[in-house]
Write an enzyme that holds these catalytic residues in place. Sequence first.
Site, PDB file in Angstrom:
ATOM      1  N   CYS A   2       0.826  -1.248   0.051  1.00 55.71           N
ATOM      2  CA  CYS A   2      -0.022  -0.029  -0.049  1.00 55.71           C
ATOM      3  C   CYS A   2       0.819   1.248   0.016  1.00 55.71           C
ATOM      4  O   CYS A   2       1.787   1.469   0.951  1.00 55.71           O
ATOM      5  CB  CYS A   2      -1.035   0.043   1.278  1.00 55.71           C
ATOM      6  SG  CYS A   2      -2.199  -1.087   1.184  1.00 55.71           S
ATOM      7  N   ARG A  27       5.976  -0.384  -4.127  1.00 52.54           N
ATOM      8  CA  ARG A  27       5.709  -1.194  -3.146  1.00 52.54           C
ATOM      9  C   ARG A  27       4.937  -2.125  -3.310  1.00 52.54           C
ATOM     10  O   ARG A  27       4.661  -3.308  -2.485  1.00 52.54           O
ATOM     11  CB  ARG A  27       5.210  -0.100  -1.804  1.00 52.54           C
ATOM     12  CG  ARG A  27       6.020   1.019  -1.657  1.00 52.54           C
ATOM     13  CD  ARG A  27       5.242   2.121  -0.769  1.00 52.54           C
ATOM     14  NE  ARG A  27       4.734   1.443   0.389  1.00 52.54           N
ATOM     15  CZ  ARG A  27       5.259   1.648   1.418  1.00 52.54           C
ATOM     16  NH1 ARG A  27       6.674   2.255   1.708  1.00 52.54           N
ATOM     17  NH2 ARG A  27       5.079   1.110   2.769  1.00 52.54           N
ATOM     18  N   TRP A  75      -2.582  -3.040  -1.764  1.00 50.67           N
ATOM     19  CA  TRP A  75      -1.994  -4.360  -2.055  1.00 50.67           C
ATOM     20  C   TRP A  75      -3.257  -5.221  -0.985  1.00 50.67           C
ATOM     21  O   TRP A  75      -3.222  -4.927   0.022  1.00 50.67           O
ATOM     22  CB  TRP A  75      -0.915  -4.653  -1.211  1.00 50.67           C
ATOM     23  CG  TRP A  75      -0.088  -5.819  -1.583  1.00 50.67           C
ATOM     24  CD1 TRP A  75       0.576  -6.277  -2.724  1.00 50.67           C
ATOM     25  CD2 TRP A  75      -0.075  -6.933  -0.733  1.00 50.67           C
ATOM     26  NE1 TRP A  75       1.220  -7.453  -2.459  1.00 50.67           N
ATOM     27  CE2 TRP A  75       0.842  -7.895  -1.362  1.00 50.67           C
ATOM     28  CE3 TRP A  75      -0.783  -7.243   0.657  1.00 50.67           C
ATOM     29  CZ2 TRP A  75       0.599  -9.164  -0.714  1.00 50.67           C
ATOM     30  CZ3 TRP A  75      -0.419  -8.500   1.195  1.00 50.67           C
ATOM     31  CH2 TRP A  75       0.167  -9.495   0.522  1.00 50.67           C
ATOM     32  N   ASN A 101      -3.443   1.850   5.246  1.00 55.11           N
ATOM     33  CA  ASN A 101      -2.156   0.967   4.947  1.00 55.11           C
ATOM     34  C   ASN A 101      -2.141   0.192   6.350  1.00 55.11           C
ATOM     35  O   ASN A 101      -2.094   0.759   7.334  1.00 55.11           O
ATOM     36  CB  ASN A 101      -0.978   1.589   4.529  1.00 55.11           C
ATOM     37  CG  ASN A 101       0.027   0.449   4.634  1.00 55.11           C
ATOM     38  OD1 ASN A 101      -0.055  -0.750   4.449  1.00 55.11           O
ATOM     39  ND2 ASN A 101       1.481   0.985   4.823  1.00 55.11           N
ATOM     40  N   GLY A 102      -2.226  -1.311   6.111  1.00 57.30           N
ATOM     41  CA  GLY A 102      -2.153  -1.817   7.449  1.00 57.30           C
ATOM     42  C   GLY A 102      -3.337  -2.908   7.579  1.00 57.30           C
ATOM     43  O   GLY A 102      -4.057  -3.169   6.685  1.00 57.30           O
ATOM     44  N   GLU A 484      19.307 -17.608  -1.812  1.00 52.82           N
ATOM     45  CA  GLU A 484      19.076 -16.184  -2.164  1.00 52.82           C
ATOM     46  C   GLU A 484      18.891 -16.462  -3.743  1.00 52.82           C
ATOM     47  O   GLU A 484      17.828 -15.483  -4.383  1.00 52.82           O
ATOM     48  CB  GLU A 484      19.954 -15.298  -1.973  1.00 52.82           C
ATOM     49  CG  GLU A 484      19.930 -13.815  -2.367  1.00 52.82           C
ATOM     50  CD  GLU A 484      18.610 -13.134  -1.922  1.00 52.82           C
ATOM     51  OE1 GLU A 484      18.086 -13.517  -1.232  1.00 52.82           O
ATOM     52  OE2 GLU A 484      18.641 -12.121  -2.574  1.00 52.82           O
ATOM     53  N   LYS A 488      15.275 -15.391  -5.854  1.00 49.14           N
ATOM     54  CA  LYS A 488      15.267 -14.339  -6.688  1.00 49.14           C
ATOM     55  C   LYS A 488      14.524 -14.909  -8.028  1.00 49.14           C
ATOM     56  O   LYS A 488      13.838 -14.305  -8.637  1.00 49.14           O
ATOM     57  CB  LYS A 488      16.901 -13.898  -7.290  1.00 49.14           C
ATOM     58  CG  LYS A 488      17.470 -12.952  -6.279  1.00 49.14           C
ATOM     59  CD  LYS A 488      17.328 -11.449  -6.270  1.00 49.14           C
ATOM     60  CE  LYS A 488      16.028 -11.227  -5.152  1.00 49.14           C
ATOM     61  NZ  LYS A 488      16.655 -10.903  -3.795  1.00 49.14           N
ATOM     62  N   GLU A 491      10.744 -15.387  -7.578  1.00 50.19           N
ATOM     63  CA  GLU A 491      10.044 -14.280  -7.147  1.00 50.19           C
ATOM     64  C   GLU A 491       9.787 -13.424  -8.666  1.00 50.19           C
ATOM     65  O   GLU A 491       8.861 -12.801  -9.060  1.00 50.19           O
ATOM     66  CB  GLU A 491      10.384 -13.155  -6.159  1.00 50.19           C
ATOM     67  CG  GLU A 491      11.799 -12.638  -6.238  1.00 50.19           C
ATOM     68  CD  GLU A 491      12.198 -11.625  -5.208  1.00 50.19           C
ATOM     69  OE1 GLU A 491      11.236 -10.752  -4.662  1.00 50.19           O
ATOM     70  OE2 GLU A 491      13.089 -11.674  -4.838  1.00 50.19           O
ATOM     71  N   HIS A 507      19.799 -36.719   0.726  1.00 52.69           N
ATOM     72  CA  HIS A 507      18.603 -37.010   1.829  1.00 52.69           C
ATOM     73  C   HIS A 507      17.307 -37.015   1.196  1.00 52.69           C
ATOM     74  O   HIS A 507      16.520 -36.856   2.074  1.00 52.69           O
ATOM     75  CB  HIS A 507      18.944 -36.394   3.074  1.00 52.69           C
ATOM     76  CG  HIS A 507      20.241 -36.706   3.466  1.00 52.69           C
ATOM     77  ND1 HIS A 507      20.654 -37.893   4.136  1.00 52.69           N
ATOM     78  CD2 HIS A 507      21.497 -36.025   3.624  1.00 52.69           C
ATOM     79  CE1 HIS A 507      21.946 -37.949   4.559  1.00 52.69           C
ATOM     80  NE2 HIS A 507      22.414 -36.768   4.437  1.00 52.69           N
ATOM     81  N   LYS A 610       6.835  -4.462  -1.828  1.00 53.38           N
ATOM     82  CA  LYS A 610       8.302  -4.201  -1.620  1.00 53.38           C
ATOM     83  C   LYS A 610       8.345  -4.112   0.040  1.00 53.38           C
ATOM     84  O   LYS A 610       9.519  -4.632   0.473  1.00 53.38           O
ATOM     85  CB  LYS A 610       8.930  -3.028  -1.916  1.00 53.38           C
ATOM     86  CG  LYS A 610      10.232  -2.386  -1.872  1.00 53.38           C
ATOM     87  CD  LYS A 610      11.398  -3.355  -2.637  1.00 53.38           C
ATOM     88  CE  LYS A 610      12.470  -2.885  -2.099  1.00 53.38           C
ATOM     89  NZ  LYS A 610      13.473  -3.919  -2.529  1.00 53.38           N
TER      90      LYS A 610
HETATM   91  O1  M6R Z   1      12.409  -4.555   4.001  1.00 52.46           O
HETATM   92  P1  M6R Z   1      12.848  -5.978   4.517  1.00 52.46           P
HETATM   93  O2  M6R Z   1      14.415  -6.070   4.549  1.00 52.46           O
HETATM   94  O3  M6R Z   1      12.466  -6.187   5.945  1.00 52.46           O
HETATM   95  O4  M6R Z   1      12.300  -7.067   3.727  1.00 52.46           O
HETATM   96  C1  M6R Z   1      12.158  -8.267   3.825  1.00 52.46           C
HETATM   97  C2  M6R Z   1      11.784  -8.919   2.931  1.00 52.46           C
HETATM   98  O5  M6R Z   1      10.530  -8.760   2.314  1.00 52.46           O
HETATM   99  C3  M6R Z   1      12.472  -8.904   1.534  1.00 52.46           C
HETATM  100  O6  M6R Z   1      13.989  -9.248   1.786  1.00 52.46           O
HETATM  101  C4  M6R Z   1      12.086  -9.542   0.233  1.00 52.46           C
HETATM  102  O7  M6R Z   1      12.315 -11.020   0.374  1.00 52.46           O
HETATM  103  C5  M6R Z   1      12.903  -9.469  -0.878  1.00 52.46           C
HETATM  104  N1  M6R Z   1      12.620  -8.168  -1.352  1.00 52.46           N
HETATM  105  C6  M6R Z   1      13.053 -10.281  -1.878  1.00 52.46           C
HETATM  106  O8  M6R Z   1      13.637  -9.930  -3.024  1.00 52.46           O
END
Ligand code: M6R
Length: 615
Positions: A2, A27, A75, A101-102, A484, A488, A491, A507, A610
């Site tokens: 949001c 966001r 969102w 937002n929330g 990681e 990437k 997502e 395993h 975001k």
């Molecule tokens: O703002 P933050 O670092 O707390 O966000 C945590 C996750 O939402 C964030 O790292 C998310 O996994 C990444 N944007 C993914 O690429």
Amino acid sequence: MCGIVGYVGQRKAVDVVLDGLRRLEYRGYDSAGVALVADGTLGLAKKAGKLANLEASLDEAGLPESTCGIGHTRWATHGVPSDRNAHPHLSADGGVALIHNGIIENFGQLRGELEAEGLHFVSETDTEVAAQLLGREYAIDGDLTEAMTRVCARLEGAFTLLAVAADDPDTVVGARRNSPLVVGVGEGEYFLASDVAAFIAYTTEAIELGQDRIVTITREGLSVRDFHGNPSEGRPYSVDWDLTAAEKGGYETFMRKEINEQPTAVADTLRGRIDGSGQIVLDEVRMSDQDFRDIDKVFIIACGTSYHAGLVTKYAIEHWTRIPCEVELASEFRYRDPVLDRSTLVIAISQSGETMDTLMALRHAKDQKARVLSISNTVGSTIPRESDAVLYTRAGIEVAVASTKAFLTQLAACYLVGLHLAQIRGIMYADEVKAVLDELVATPDKINMLLKDMEPVRDLARASAEFGRVLFIGRHVGYPVALEGALKLKELAYIHAEGFAAGELKHGPISLIEAGTPVIAIVPSPRGRSLLHDKILSNIQEVKARGAKVIAVCEAGDDITGVHADHVIETPASPTLLAPLLTAVPLQEFAAELATALGRDIDQPRNLAKSVTVE
Ligand code: M6R
């Protein structure tokens, strides 16, 4: 998650609000809307989908000419993304518009109460409850600030609210509890927004608001109060980046730009952080050296990419300081009753500084009397504000949803914290710390070198696109890098990607391997722990024997790996613990290219936000 914008001044409010929403698009959202007030009229437009849909509907909406308004990108949490559920929401008489937002946790009970009074709801959202309540309270005395104060007293959960009223056309009232809201201060104009990116084109002067605050902006000024109506003040600060940082600067996407900004971002994060005696300089410290010496356990809490940075940090902290270190997903932490006390250091890692899971875990840690040190990229955000000590990463604004430069700068900051602990506790000698710092400071140039030769990585990514599944394996610090790399790819490309500790394959997960399955192996330096190197070569052989196509990310000059893998991506030589600063980079590029080949929107992947400000 949001985006929220409010404006009052001399400009055309619709332009300022839409411009702000555009800058908050990163966001993540699935509908958008605006409300404008002028001369006793309140005009509203809202649409499901992207901002373009909203803009296309504006003529038909017949909004009034106005210099005061609010806007929102939603969102979805309660209710599907639709025109009806989009914000703003109106009070029953249509005189008050509100955005949120929330999550309002007691919305069911409040909705029941209002329906019993005869009020009719038109959406499935929790937000409409706040709009209806505000309308009811505003009708009592016609004072929007007082009405908002009474409404906040009834709400449970996390919220940022902004509201305007038709018959008070020069005022926007905002409120925040556990959700972000900053004030922008211009000349004869004020802004309210989820973050400064929304108003950076107009002013770099901002005010940070404390927890549980209500803020009222008019053309003449602003006032802040707490939820009990007592006067309060925010903390003014200047934003030290400008509009160019929030634009693509010649790149096709923000993600590509941000990948390429990594050498500078890491160098900036390290710059000036070591004082003459080799101690790191934290930005805000409410802990003494003795507090740091008394620590006997470290917990790292974070989500997503930040969690992966935490996993790497565990290896460094335990190796350098000999203090036991656990890493935990923030969303799990407080639900399992972790054992914490005054001598526990909790490191909260959050790029946005607003991630609700991490914030709630931090508060749980503080309730148990643990000390909290946060690592964040957002000055003035809630997580650093509630921490005992803070080290800011200096990545600049990260617009793409997928974290890249945030990850590398978090690693750099975490290494500094690890070395600080090692030195302050006398575990490492000053010259040992300096040797690691020298390597760290040399890393930005190595990242730069690596980025200059990404074409082979892109070729491999495009060639892997048709397979629909990519597996990542690693050992030691290569394991979080594998996680990681998989995150990437998931997502961005929406394909099955998974990271494994290479030793775990046999395993169970090895049954996923079929002829041609791309497997990316993160290979440690043969100059480091050679046993680790040998072990991963065995793992590479195991998957190759079952038909996998292996792409090895290994150190330049590692000829043995080249013999076993189908392809190699070489990274500059680095000490084992610092290697993730390099090995993560080709994986970011791989994911971006593969996703682009599949036609995905790599800056705004579907369903993602975001900044995740709900639990
Ligand atoms: O703002 P933050 O670092 O707390 O966000 C945590 C996750 O939402 C964030 O790292 C998310 O996994 C990444 N944007 C993914 O690429």
